[in-house]
Design a protein around this motif. Sequence first.
Motif, PDB file in Angstrom:
ATOM      1  N   LYS A 105      -4.299   5.511   6.889  1.00 19.21           N
ATOM      2  CA  LYS A 105      -4.987   5.674   5.613  1.00 19.21           C
ATOM      3  C   LYS A 105      -5.241   4.332   4.934  1.00 19.21           C
ATOM      4  O   LYS A 105      -6.232   4.164   4.217  1.00 19.21           O
ATOM      5  CB  LYS A 105      -4.187   6.600   4.699  1.00 19.21           C
ATOM      6  CG  LYS A 105      -4.232   8.071   5.139  1.00 19.21           C
ATOM      7  CD  LYS A 105      -3.568   8.982   4.128  1.00 19.21           C
ATOM      8  CE  LYS A 105      -3.690  10.449   4.558  1.00 19.21           C
ATOM      9  NZ  LYS A 105      -3.040  11.362   3.587  1.00 19.21           N
ATOM     10  N   THR A 106      -4.349   3.369   5.170  1.00 18.31           N
ATOM     11  CA  THR A 106      -4.579   2.020   4.640  1.00 18.31           C
ATOM     12  C   THR A 106      -5.788   1.390   5.318  1.00 18.31           C
ATOM     13  O   THR A 106      -6.620   0.751   4.667  1.00 18.31           O
ATOM     14  CB  THR A 106      -3.335   1.129   4.836  1.00 18.31           C
ATOM     15  OG1 THR A 106      -2.235   1.678   4.107  1.00 18.31           O
ATOM     16  CG2 THR A 106      -3.588  -0.289   4.332  1.00 18.31           C
ATOM     17  N   LYS A 108      -6.761   1.335  -6.226  1.00 15.95           N
ATOM     18  CA  LYS A 108      -6.277   2.288  -5.221  1.00 15.95           C
ATOM     19  C   LYS A 108      -4.751   2.410  -5.237  1.00 15.95           C
ATOM     20  O   LYS A 108      -4.146   2.912  -4.281  1.00 15.95           O
ATOM     21  CB  LYS A 108      -6.743   1.858  -3.825  1.00 15.95           C
ATOM     22  CG  LYS A 108      -8.265   1.841  -3.648  1.00 15.95           C
ATOM     23  CD  LYS A 108      -8.849   3.230  -3.780  1.00 15.95           C
ATOM     24  CE  LYS A 108     -10.352   3.233  -3.555  1.00 15.95           C
ATOM     25  NZ  LYS A 108     -10.935   4.595  -3.694  1.00 15.95           N
ATOM     26  N   SER A 162       0.844  -1.193   0.000  1.00 12.98           N
ATOM     27  CA  SER A 162       0.000   0.000   0.000  1.00 12.98           C
ATOM     28  C   SER A 162       0.878   1.241   0.000  1.00 12.98           C
ATOM     29  O   SER A 162       1.825   1.328   0.785  1.00 12.98           O
ATOM     30  CB  SER A 162      -0.904   0.003   1.240  1.00 12.98           C
ATOM     31  OG  SER A 162      -1.514   1.272   1.404  1.00 12.98           O
ATOM     32  N   PHE A 184      -0.017   4.031   1.041  1.00  9.91           N
ATOM     33  CA  PHE A 184      -0.499   4.925   2.095  1.00  9.91           C
ATOM     34  C   PHE A 184       0.118   4.574   3.446  1.00  9.91           C
ATOM     35  O   PHE A 184       0.585   3.461   3.668  1.00  9.91           O
ATOM     36  CB  PHE A 184      -2.027   4.838   2.204  1.00  9.91           C
ATOM     37  CG  PHE A 184      -2.733   5.013   0.894  1.00  9.91           C
ATOM     38  CD1 PHE A 184      -2.696   6.223   0.223  1.00  9.91           C
ATOM     39  CD2 PHE A 184      -3.415   3.954   0.305  1.00  9.91           C
ATOM     40  CE1 PHE A 184      -3.339   6.388  -0.993  1.00  9.91           C
ATOM     41  CE2 PHE A 184      -4.056   4.101  -0.911  1.00  9.91           C
ATOM     42  CZ  PHE A 184      -4.025   5.323  -1.561  1.00  9.91           C
ATOM     43  N   GLU A 185       0.096   5.540   4.350  1.00 12.33           N
ATOM     44  CA  GLU A 185       0.553   5.239   5.703  1.00 12.33           C
ATOM     45  C   GLU A 185      -0.529   4.442   6.429  1.00 12.33           C
ATOM     46  O   GLU A 185      -1.636   4.283   5.934  1.00 12.33           O
ATOM     47  CB  GLU A 185       0.939   6.526   6.458  1.00 12.33           C
ATOM     48  CG  GLU A 185      -0.103   7.623   6.457  1.00 12.33           C
ATOM     49  CD  GLU A 185      -1.060   7.502   7.618  1.00 12.33           C
ATOM     50  OE1 GLU A 185      -0.728   6.832   8.598  1.00 12.33           O
ATOM     51  OE2 GLU A 185      -2.156   8.074   7.536  1.00 12.33           O
TER      52      GLU A 185
END
Length: 214
Positions: A96-97, A147, A90, A92-93
């Motif tokens: 956010k994941t 995503k 992912s 995202f951090e």
Amino acid sequence: MLELTEKRLASLLWMLKNKGKKWSVLELNKGSAVLSYRPTFSFVKELEEKGFVRKDLKTAEYSVTRVVDLVRFVSLARPIQSLKTLNFHSPFEFSKTLKMIQESKLSHAFTVFAGSELYRPYVKTDQVHVYIMKGEEEKWGKYLLSKNCLKAQKSQANLFLIPTEQEALFKDAAKVKGYSVVPIPILLSDLLSFGGLAGEQANFLMEEWLNNRL
């Protein structure tokens, strides 16, 4: 050695969810709704022989006597590292994941750090472990790719999807800060088998759970 099948696991989850109560084999059979009566009875007898449950001779009802040992047994019988995972990276951090997974509208339940950190922030990590319904792997793959999450080798992944047929993980999932987290016995078991800081987190949450503070 006590065998732990997926159907028996459903029965154990029901027992641990009702850890402070007495119950009959028939009640367990109806509550877990997976094993038929005879296998349920046999399983309870095996647990009784191992000292995990005890029968009240007056009422003929059972109760769990070694809650912590039973959770530890699950962690040894089905360590999370042994479960099949679909691995992604992912971009995202961590938080956010979690939100991205929640917004999928697909069946899911967080575990290991993704579950425990919602109860109590303790570990800085980008690793997210989440159970998904077996049969929905393709839907998840399409959603995650949309995503900008990429398939990855396990060593390079930070998002681990764990397909399961265990419906109780979703049906009995806890809502923590708006997110779905696997039932506490499974969360504790997964943390214990993961080890390290996850084991430390498990010990804290175990104490909270035993004292009905979660």
